[in-house]
Structure formats: C-alpha cells, structure tokens
Enzyme design. Structure first.
Site, PDB file in Angstrom:
ATOM      1  N   ASP A  15       0.848  -1.195   0.000  1.00 54.20           N
ATOM      2  CA  ASP A  15       0.000   0.000   0.000  1.00 54.20           C
ATOM      3  C   ASP A  15       0.878   1.237   0.000  1.00 54.20           C
ATOM      4  OD1 ASP A  15      -2.378  -1.466  -0.059  1.00 54.20           O
ATOM      5  OD2 ASP A  15      -2.386  -1.715   2.109  1.00 54.20           O
ATOM      6  N   LYS A  37       0.610  -8.066  -2.531  1.00 51.19           N
ATOM      7  CA  LYS A  37      -0.728  -7.598  -2.882  1.00 51.19           C
ATOM      8  C   LYS A  37      -0.653  -6.196  -3.462  1.00 51.19           C
ATOM      9  CE  LYS A  37      -4.083  -6.254   0.143  1.00 51.19           C
ATOM     10  NZ  LYS A  37      -4.811  -5.105  -0.406  1.00 51.19           N
ATOM     11  N   ASP A  64      -5.942  -6.725  -5.639  1.00 55.15           N
ATOM     12  CA  ASP A  64      -7.067  -6.493  -4.729  1.00 55.15           C
ATOM     13  C   ASP A  64      -7.772  -5.200  -5.117  1.00 55.15           C
ATOM     14  OD1 ASP A  64      -8.755  -6.697  -2.534  1.00 55.15           O
ATOM     15  OD2 ASP A  64      -7.312  -5.820  -1.141  1.00 55.15           O
ATOM     16  N   LEU A  65      -8.568  -5.279  -6.193  1.00 54.41           N
ATOM     17  CA  LEU A  65      -9.299  -4.089  -6.631  1.00 54.41           C
ATOM     18  C   LEU A  65     -10.778  -4.202  -6.257  1.00 54.41           C
ATOM     19  CD1 LEU A  65      -7.558  -3.574 -10.106  1.00 54.41           C
ATOM     20  CD2 LEU A  65      -7.044  -2.468  -7.932  1.00 54.41           C
ATOM     21  N   LYS A  66     -11.143  -5.300  -5.640  1.00 57.15           N
ATOM     22  CA  LYS A  66     -12.514  -5.515  -5.144  1.00 57.15           C
ATOM     23  C   LYS A  66     -13.549  -5.029  -6.151  1.00 57.15           C
ATOM     24  CE  LYS A  66     -11.087  -5.020  -0.321  1.00 57.15           C
ATOM     25  NZ  LYS A  66      -9.740  -4.425  -0.516  1.00 57.15           N
ATOM     26  N   PHE A  67     -13.550  -5.670  -7.309  1.00 58.93           N
ATOM     27  CA  PHE A  67     -14.474  -5.229  -8.356  1.00 58.93           C
ATOM     28  C   PHE A  67     -15.914  -5.248  -7.860  1.00 58.93           C
ATOM     29  CE2 PHE A  67     -11.257  -7.123 -11.491  1.00 58.93           C
ATOM     30  CZ  PHE A  67     -10.640  -5.894 -11.660  1.00 58.93           C
ATOM     31  N   ASP A  69     -19.489  -3.685  -9.598  1.00 57.10           N
ATOM     32  CA  ASP A  69     -20.156  -2.878 -10.620  1.00 57.10           C
ATOM     33  C   ASP A  69     -21.245  -3.761 -11.213  1.00 57.10           C
ATOM     34  OD1 ASP A  69     -20.700  -0.991 -12.764  1.00 57.10           O
ATOM     35  OD2 ASP A  69     -18.683  -0.214 -12.436  1.00 57.10           O
ATOM     36  N   GLU A  72     -21.766  -7.162 -16.184  1.00 45.62           N
ATOM     37  CA  GLU A  72     -21.012  -7.154 -17.441  1.00 45.62           C
ATOM     38  C   GLU A  72     -19.703  -6.366 -17.285  1.00 45.62           C
ATOM     39  OE1 GLU A  72     -21.491  -8.956 -19.915  1.00 45.62           O
ATOM     40  OE2 GLU A  72     -20.311  -8.063 -21.539  1.00 45.62           O
ATOM     41  N   THR A  73     -19.761  -5.275 -16.558  1.00 42.76           N
ATOM     42  CA  THR A  73     -18.555  -4.465 -16.347  1.00 42.76           C
ATOM     43  C   THR A  73     -17.524  -5.233 -15.528  1.00 42.76           C
ATOM     44  OG1 THR A  73     -19.890  -2.476 -16.461  1.00 42.76           O
ATOM     45  CG2 THR A  73     -17.734  -2.229 -15.470  1.00 42.76           C
ATOM     46  N   THR A 121     -12.591  -6.048   6.759  1.00 41.49           N
ATOM     47  CA  THR A 121     -12.129  -6.222   8.139  1.00 41.49           C
ATOM     48  C   THR A 121     -12.113  -4.902   8.917  1.00 41.49           C
ATOM     49  OG1 THR A 121      -9.909  -6.222   7.186  1.00 41.49           O
ATOM     50  CG2 THR A 121     -10.786  -8.315   7.906  1.00 41.49           C
ATOM     51  N   ARG A 182      -2.697  -8.249  13.320  1.00 41.48           N
ATOM     52  CA  ARG A 182      -1.926  -7.344  14.169  1.00 41.48           C
ATOM     53  C   ARG A 182      -1.096  -8.182  15.141  1.00 41.48           C
ATOM     54  NH1 ARG A 182      -2.909  -4.808  10.568  1.00 41.48           N
ATOM     55  NH2 ARG A 182      -3.994  -2.842  10.324  1.00 41.48           N
ATOM     56  N   GLN A 194      -8.530  -0.757  11.116  1.00 45.43           N
ATOM     57  CA  GLN A 194      -8.960  -2.155  11.166  1.00 45.43           C
ATOM     58  C   GLN A 194      -9.701  -2.433  12.472  1.00 45.43           C
ATOM     59  OE1 GLN A 194      -8.987  -3.936   8.627  1.00 45.43           O
ATOM     60  NE2 GLN A 194      -7.041  -4.137   7.560  1.00 45.43           N
ATOM     61  N   GLY A 214      -0.037  -5.589   5.981  1.00 45.64           N
ATOM     62  CA  GLY A 214       0.530  -4.345   5.447  1.00 45.64           C
ATOM     63  C   GLY A 214       1.294  -3.613   6.510  1.00 45.64           C
ATOM     64  N   ARG A 215       0.606  -2.681   7.173  1.00 43.70           N
ATOM     65  CA  ARG A 215       1.261  -1.761   8.102  1.00 43.70           C
ATOM     66  C   ARG A 215       2.064  -2.416   9.228  1.00 43.70           C
ATOM     67  NH1 ARG A 215      -4.153   1.631   8.461  1.00 43.70           N
ATOM     68  NH2 ARG A 215      -4.851  -0.485   7.994  1.00 43.70           N
TER      69      ARG A 215
HETATM   70  O1  C5P Z   1      -2.081  -2.413   6.728  1.00 44.92           O
HETATM   71  P1  C5P Z   1      -2.998  -3.577   6.911  1.00 44.92           P
HETATM   72  O2  C5P Z   1      -2.308  -4.827   7.430  1.00 44.92           O
HETATM   73  O3  C5P Z   1      -4.262  -3.236   7.662  1.00 44.92           O
HETATM   74  O4  C5P Z   1      -3.415  -3.937   5.406  1.00 44.92           O
HETATM   75  C1  C5P Z   1      -4.460  -4.802   5.092  1.00 44.92           C
HETATM   76  C2  C5P Z   1      -4.671  -4.811   3.610  1.00 44.92           C
HETATM   77  O5  C5P Z   1      -5.703  -5.747   3.330  1.00 44.92           O
HETATM   78  C3  C5P Z   1      -5.098  -3.497   2.997  1.00 44.92           C
HETATM   79  O6  C5P Z   1      -4.426  -3.404   1.746  1.00 44.92           O
HETATM   80  C4  C5P Z   1      -6.597  -3.633   2.767  1.00 44.92           C
HETATM   81  O7  C5P Z   1      -7.024  -2.984   1.595  1.00 44.92           O
HETATM   82  C5  C5P Z   1      -6.732  -5.134   2.585  1.00 44.92           C
HETATM   83  N1  C5P Z   1      -8.036  -5.704   2.911  1.00 44.92           N
HETATM   84  C6  C5P Z   1      -8.609  -5.600   4.156  1.00 44.92           C
HETATM   85  N2  C5P Z   1      -9.838  -6.154   4.405  1.00 44.92           N
HETATM   86  C7  C5P Z   1     -10.471  -6.849   3.444  1.00 44.92           C
HETATM   87  C8  C5P Z   1      -9.860  -6.989   2.171  1.00 44.92           C
HETATM   88  C9  C5P Z   1      -8.630  -6.403   1.953  1.00 44.92           C
HETATM   89  O8  C5P Z   1      -8.024  -4.994   5.058  1.00 44.92           O
HETATM   90  N3  C5P Z   1     -11.633  -7.438   3.701  1.00 44.92           N
END
Ligand code: C5P
Length: 240
Positions: A15, A37, A64-67, A69, A72-73, A121, A182, A194, A214-215
C-alpha cells in the site's frame, strides 16, 4: 491442510503511492516473502507495470481491486486480469456479479483464482447497523462465503475471527485469505482503521490459508524481524 510454502503464507500489502516504493519493498523482503498484494493505491499509480515487474521476479501477486459494478462491467474488468499471470483477484458483490467475474475465466485456462470479499475487516457491528443491516457480521460473512463457494469462487477474504466457522462449515477446499492481522502485543491498543483483528497465529489456527499484512510490516522499525516473527507464529500454528 494445503501444501502452501511458508514464504507464500504472508501476502505483503504494497500500500504505497509510487511503483519505486513498491519495488523497494519487494527487494527488501523477497528473500522471505514470495507473495505481494497490489491494491487500489498502487494500481492507480502504475497499472500493470508493477504487477508485471513483481511476477517477472518470480513472485505471486494478489490484485485487490474488489471489483463491484454491474455484472457485465465486472466480467470485462476481470477479463483484463485473467491472462496476466496474476494468482488472486478479488470481487465484491452479489450472485450475478460473482458469476460474471467467474465467466471471465471460462475456457481461458487461466490460473487466476477469484476470491469473494465477504465483509471488510475494517467493519464493526456498528457499521453494519449504520448501513441498515440487522445480521451479525459473523452470519453475513458465513452467508457470503457459502454463496461464493457455491457459485465457484476459489476462496474468500474474511477476518480471522470468522475463519474458524468458515473452515468448519465449508470444508477444506475453500481458500481463506485473512487481512486485519496485528501482532499480539499491540492488539489491545490498535488505533488504525482495522476493527476485526487478530494475530497471525490465531488466524492460521482458525483455518486461514494466507494472511494479508501491510502496516504491521511496513511501519515497523525492523520489518524483516516482524516477518520472521510472523512466519514463526504461522509455522507454530501449522504444527499445532
Ligand atoms: O495495513 P494492513 O495490514 O491493515 O493492510 C491490510 C490490507 O488488506 C489493505 O491493503 C486492505 O485494503 C486489505 N483488505 C482488508 N480487508 C479486506 C480486504 C482487503 O483490510 N476485507
């Protein structure tokens, strides 16, 4: 238990705002991590270039673009992904939307696995009430995961809190990918966005196959040490 190497169990969420920053993270972590990711922020900065770059280095990518719409799109968007060497892609929606995303792969021989997002989450019970939903999050996650599996999704994204029920009720085949991880010591004082959080160890014990992190890694003073600790936790959970 699925045969997933330890260095693919953590999917590192890149991210970041610039592809160069993402590349730095990959270079810094790739001796330990083989799965990355690419989400909305990074994709908006570099489209497929960064995805191709990561895959060319021999790693796996979750897009992870979570489509979400009209069907069809979503189908046409998923078609843009199915021949790019991507491992996981996410879709967020009801039956017709999920069905359309799966149609994108039909007959293509694509290895792409499609994951249904259940409930983010970052959502807590109050967010559900604010959106007029009366079910509990756990019930909604279960319901959506069950539908996703029945429709033909390879897996789902859910918090570790719901993973145990999903694994028990929906069987071994479903891939469970779990963000909201975490480290144990900080879990009580988590103050980011979160809500439904848990440790990597507990998530895997509950039945998650992969954790998205991520973080906790990218904001750490010593990211490689955090990765080592997370992998040790995961190895312990898999043994137990
Ligand atoms: O920084 P952190 O560990 O919270 O990152 C979690 C990643 O997971 C983020 O990129 C967030 O977009 C993604 N995510 C999420 N919950 C979901 C799906 C994806 O936190 N249900």
């Amino acid at each position: 238990m699925k045969d997933i190497p330890l260095n693919e169990r953590i999917i590192l969420a890149l991210d970041v705002a610039e592809p160069e920053m993402a590349k730095e993270w990959v270079r810094k972590t790739e001796e330990k991590i083989h799965f990355y990711k690419v989400g909305l922020q990074l994709f908006m900065a570099s489209y497929f270039d960064i995805i191709d770059w990561i895959i060319d280095r021999g790693h796996k990518v979750m897009v992870d673009l979570k489509f979400f719409d009209i069907p069809e799109t979503v189908k046409l968007a998923m078609m843009q992904l199915q021949d790019k060497g991507v491992t996981f892609a996410t879709v967020h929606g009801n039956d017709p939307i999920i069905r359309a995303s799966l149609e994108a792969k039909q007959g293509s021989g694509s290895e792409l696995k499609i994951l249904g997002v259940t409930v983010l989450t970052s959502f807590g019970e109050e967010d559900m009430r604010a959106m007029g939903m009366s079910r509990t999050i756990e019930d909604l996650v279960y319901f959506r995961a069950k539908r996703a599996l029945e429709l033909g999704c390879d897996g789902i994204v859910s918090s570790g809190l719901e993973a145990a029920r999903l694994r028990q009720g929906l069987g071994e085949k479903l891939l469970i990918v779990t963000p909201g991880i975490r480290p144990g010591a900080n879990i009580e004082e988590n103050d980011d966005d979160q809500t439904r959080i848990m440790t990597a160890r507990k998530a895997i014990e509950n039945g998650a196959d992969y954790v998205v992190v991520g973080r906790p890694i990218t904001k750490a003073a010593n990211p490689l040490k955090v990765i080592d600790e997370l992998q040790q936790e995961i190895a312990l959970a898999l043994k137990g």
